[in-house]
Design a protein around this motif. Structure first.
Motif, short mmCIF file in Angstrom:
data_model
loop_
_atom_site.label_atom_id
_atom_site.label_comp_id
_atom_site.label_asym_id
_atom_site.label_seq_id
_atom_site.Cartn_x
_atom_site.Cartn_y
_atom_site.Cartn_z
N GLU A 162 0.58 -1.33 0.54
CA GLU A 162 -0.03 -0.08 0.08
C GLU A 162 0.66 1.26 0.13
OE1 GLU A 162 -1.61 -1.17 3.37
OE2 GLU A 162 -3.05 -2.98 2.60
N ARG A 196 -6.14 1.86 -6.90
CA ARG A 196 -6.28 2.29 -5.69
C ARG A 196 -7.46 1.24 -5.40
NH1 ARG A 196 -7.28 7.88 -3.58
NH2 ARG A 196 -4.93 8.01 -3.80
N GLN A 209 -7.14 -0.78 7.30
CA GLN A 209 -8.30 -0.17 6.46
C GLN A 209 -9.41 0.08 6.94
OE1 GLN A 209 -5.95 -1.92 4.64
NE2 GLN A 209 -4.86 0.19 3.49
N ALA A 228 -7.01 1.84 -0.58
CA ALA A 228 -5.85 1.27 -0.10
C ALA A 228 -5.03 1.79 -1.87
CB ALA A 228 -5.70 0.25 0.02
N GLN A 283 -2.42 0.51 -4.39
CA GLN A 283 -1.73 -0.66 -4.64
C GLN A 283 -0.26 -0.13 -4.97
OE1 GLN A 283 -2.95 -4.09 -3.28
NE2 GLN A 283 -3.31 -2.16 -1.51
#
Length: 305
Positions: free
Chosen positions: A145, A160, A197, A257, A259
């Protein structure tokens, strides 16, 4: 004087671990082997390298000096290993990819497709919350992340991930007002994983009340939610394809999050690593609607909740 690199590796493991048990476990050898090889190295050098305290081994002054040189040798050996791997010109071999469990599950879901495209490559998909050491070849590729502040790492943003609230299809949700939802049972992470998250959002949403069912893994939360244990904040790409789950409301804008695909710069040109990188980048690009929670089925669920 020619010192055996295997002896130096054992010395290094003991200096880092502090105990025979830790060093032996790290190296996959027995306790007596560690002790015997360190004693042989001390005899060869002619200096005591460790102070033997009751609970651990502590490097002496001579040991500290040797430690610095040995760590430099280790870095050089790792660099040679990575660079020699990069000299190969064939798209074959094994590629080890590490990601947290929900993203690892996504990669596994498409593993048959990846194998059809890359028939000469074998895949190792490792699920972990911790950052594998690319310099030591603990993994060839990472999906994380954030981009760590570590030298030699090349990063490519994949996209994302979106998150939403989910419940089992038959879970009784009579009213969808915030107060009514907050009063229902919830599934979430335990106190050691509040960084994950949606967990801060969930605590705020429920006025500080912790989830009634807690775990340390996205897949545990997913399984608990789909069997009706409670509501859960889950990644859309994990929950939307599941016919046993439905969304409650839309995506949560403040929970997401990014990536990143990470690779060591010495390995990015290795054909098999480059091929897997390209395949993963293509997968994330193609599945962006799923990752961002924009699939038709999920939109329908959200609209009717």
């Amino acid at each position: 004087m020619d010192k055996n690199w295997d002896d130096l590796r054992i010395f290094l493991a003991l200096a880092r671990g502090g105990t025979l048990t830790t060093a032996a476990k790290a190296l996959g050898v027995s306790h007596p082997t560690v002790s015997r090889r360190v004693q042989a190295l001390e005899k060869q050098i002619g200096a005591r390298l460790f102070d033997r305290l009751p609970d651990r081994f502590v490097p002496t002054g001579a040991g500290e000096e040797l430690l610095a040189d040995t760590e430099a040798m280790e870095k050089a050996a790792q660099s040679i290993h990575r660079r020699s791997a990069g000299l190969s010109d064939t798209v074959s071999g094994t590629v080890r990819l590490s990601a947290e469990e929900a993203t690892a599950a996504l990669i596994a879901r498409y593993s048959a497709e990846l194998r059809r495209k890359l028939t000469q490559i074998e895949f190792e998909v490792v699920s972990s919350h911790t950052l594998a050491n690319l310099s030591r070849r603990e993994a060839d590729l990472l999906i994380r992340e954030q981009v760590p502040e570590v030298g030699g790492i090349v990063a490519r943003k994949l996209g994302r991930l979106a998150y939403a609230v989910y419940a089992a299809r038959d879970f009784p949700v009579k009213r969808s007002t915030p107060a009514a939802l907050a009063a229902l049972p919830w599934v979430g992470f335990d106190d050691d994983h509040l960084r994950m998250q949606g967990q801060s959002w969930l605590l705020d949403f429920r006025g500080g009340r912790r989830p009634e069912i807690r775990g340390n893994n996205w897949l545990v939360l997913h399984d608990a939610a789909r069997t009706g244990a409670g509501l859960a904040v889950l990644p859309c790409h994990l929950a939307d394809p599941d016919p046993l789950l439905r969304r409650i409301g839309g995506i949560i804008p403040e929970v997401f999050a990014d990536q990143w695909l990470l690779v060591h710069r010495d390995l990015r040109a290795l054909p098999r690593v480059r091929a897997v990188m390209d395949a993963v980048i293509d997968l994330f690009h193609r599945e962006r609607p799923l990752l961002e929670g924009r699939t038709p089925s999920s939109a329908k669920d959200a609209a009717t909740s």
